[in-house]
Design a protein around this motif. Structure first.
Motif, short mmCIF file in Angstrom:
data_model
loop_
_atom_site.label_atom_id
_atom_site.label_comp_id
_atom_site.label_asym_id
_atom_site.label_seq_id
_atom_site.Cartn_x
_atom_site.Cartn_y
_atom_site.Cartn_z
N VAL A 12 0.84 -1.20 0.00
CA VAL A 12 0.00 0.00 0.00
C VAL A 12 0.88 1.25 0.00
O VAL A 12 0.61 2.20 -0.73
CB VAL A 12 -0.96 -0.01 1.22
N ASN A 13 1.93 1.24 0.82
CA ASN A 13 2.80 2.42 0.89
C ASN A 13 3.49 2.70 -0.44
O ASN A 13 3.60 3.86 -0.87
CB ASN A 13 3.85 2.24 1.99
N ARG A 14 3.93 1.66 -1.11
CA ARG A 14 4.59 1.86 -2.41
C ARG A 14 3.59 2.39 -3.44
O ARG A 14 3.92 3.30 -4.20
CB ARG A 14 5.21 0.56 -2.90
N LEU A 15 2.39 1.86 -3.45
CA LEU A 15 1.37 2.36 -4.38
C LEU A 15 1.03 3.82 -4.07
O LEU A 15 0.83 4.62 -4.98
CB LEU A 15 0.11 1.50 -4.31
N ALA A 16 0.99 4.15 -2.79
CA ALA A 16 0.71 5.55 -2.40
C ALA A 16 1.80 6.47 -2.94
O ALA A 16 1.51 7.57 -3.43
CB ALA A 16 0.61 5.66 -0.88
N LEU A 17 3.05 6.02 -2.90
CA LEU A 17 4.15 6.83 -3.44
C LEU A 17 4.03 6.97 -4.96
O LEU A 17 4.31 8.04 -5.50
CB LEU A 17 5.49 6.22 -3.07
N TYR A 18 3.62 5.90 -5.64
CA TYR A 18 3.42 5.98 -7.09
C TYR A 18 2.33 7.00 -7.43
O TYR A 18 2.48 7.80 -8.35
CB TYR A 18 3.02 4.62 -7.67
N LEU A 20 1.37 9.50 -5.57
CA LEU A 20 1.88 10.82 -5.24
C LEU A 20 2.80 11.34 -6.35
O LEU A 20 2.68 12.50 -6.76
CB LEU A 20 2.62 10.78 -3.91
N ALA A 21 3.67 10.49 -6.85
CA ALA A 21 4.57 10.90 -7.94
C ALA A 21 3.77 11.30 -9.18
O ALA A 21 4.07 12.31 -9.83
CB ALA A 21 5.55 9.78 -8.26
N PHE A 22 2.74 10.52 -9.50
CA PHE A 22 1.89 10.84 -10.64
C PHE A 22 1.19 12.19 -10.43
O PHE A 22 1.14 13.03 -11.33
CB PHE A 22 0.86 9.73 -10.87
N SER A 23 0.68 12.40 -9.22
CA SER A 23 -0.01 13.65 -8.91
C SER A 23 0.93 14.84 -9.03
O SER A 23 0.56 15.89 -9.57
CB SER A 23 -0.58 13.61 -7.49
N TYR A 24 2.16 14.68 -8.52
CA TYR A 24 3.15 15.74 -8.65
C TYR A 24 3.45 16.01 -10.11
O TYR A 24 3.60 17.16 -10.53
CB TYR A 24 4.44 15.37 -7.93
N ALA A 25 3.57 14.95 -10.92
CA ALA A 25 3.87 15.12 -12.34
C ALA A 25 2.76 15.90 -13.04
O ALA A 25 3.04 16.77 -13.88
CB ALA A 25 4.05 13.75 -13.01
N TYR A 62 -2.25 16.48 -1.70
CA TYR A 62 -1.78 15.16 -2.11
C TYR A 62 -0.79 14.60 -1.09
O TYR A 62 -0.85 13.42 -0.74
CB TYR A 62 -1.08 15.22 -3.48
N THR A 63 0.11 15.45 -0.63
CA THR A 63 1.12 15.02 0.34
C THR A 63 0.47 14.60 1.66
O THR A 63 0.81 13.55 2.22
CB THR A 63 2.15 16.14 0.58
N LEU A 64 -0.47 15.40 2.15
CA LEU A 64 -1.17 15.05 3.39
C LEU A 64 -1.97 13.76 3.24
O LEU A 64 -2.02 12.95 4.17
CB LEU A 64 -2.08 16.20 3.83
#
Length: 85
Positions: A12-18, A20-25, A62-64
């Motif tokens: 779950v944590n890894r998917l959350a980071l993915y 987040l990265a997509f959202s930042y992009a 997104y970060t929160l």
């Protein structure tokens, strides 16, 4: 996250980071007006998918959201380690 978990066998944590990265992009592409560079500013679907305006509050949200996922997942993991489901 459960929708993503049905497609990818990741934590779950890894998917959350993915996510987040997509959202930042997407936000960075909005900052640099990427939709205009592509010439898609007049296409409603493109504006809906890529967005049209950058916002720092979106980055914070997104970060929160991902931090909240980390906290909840941490509690779930700790509970599982104690033998409770």
């Amino acid at each position: 996250m459960s929708t993503l978990k049905s497609f990818w066998n990741e934590s779950v944590n890894r998917l959350a980071l993915y996510v987040l990265a997509f959202s930042y992009a997407v936000e960075v592409s909005q900052y640099f007006k990427f939709i205009k560079v592509l010439g898609l500013q007049n296409f409603t679907v493109a504006r809906l998918i890529l967005g049209s305006s950058f916002s720092w509050s979106d980055i914070v949200a997104y970060t929160l959201g991902v931090l909240f996922i980390f906290i909840v997942e941490g509690f779930r993991t700790k509970r599982r380690g104690m033998g409770k489901t």
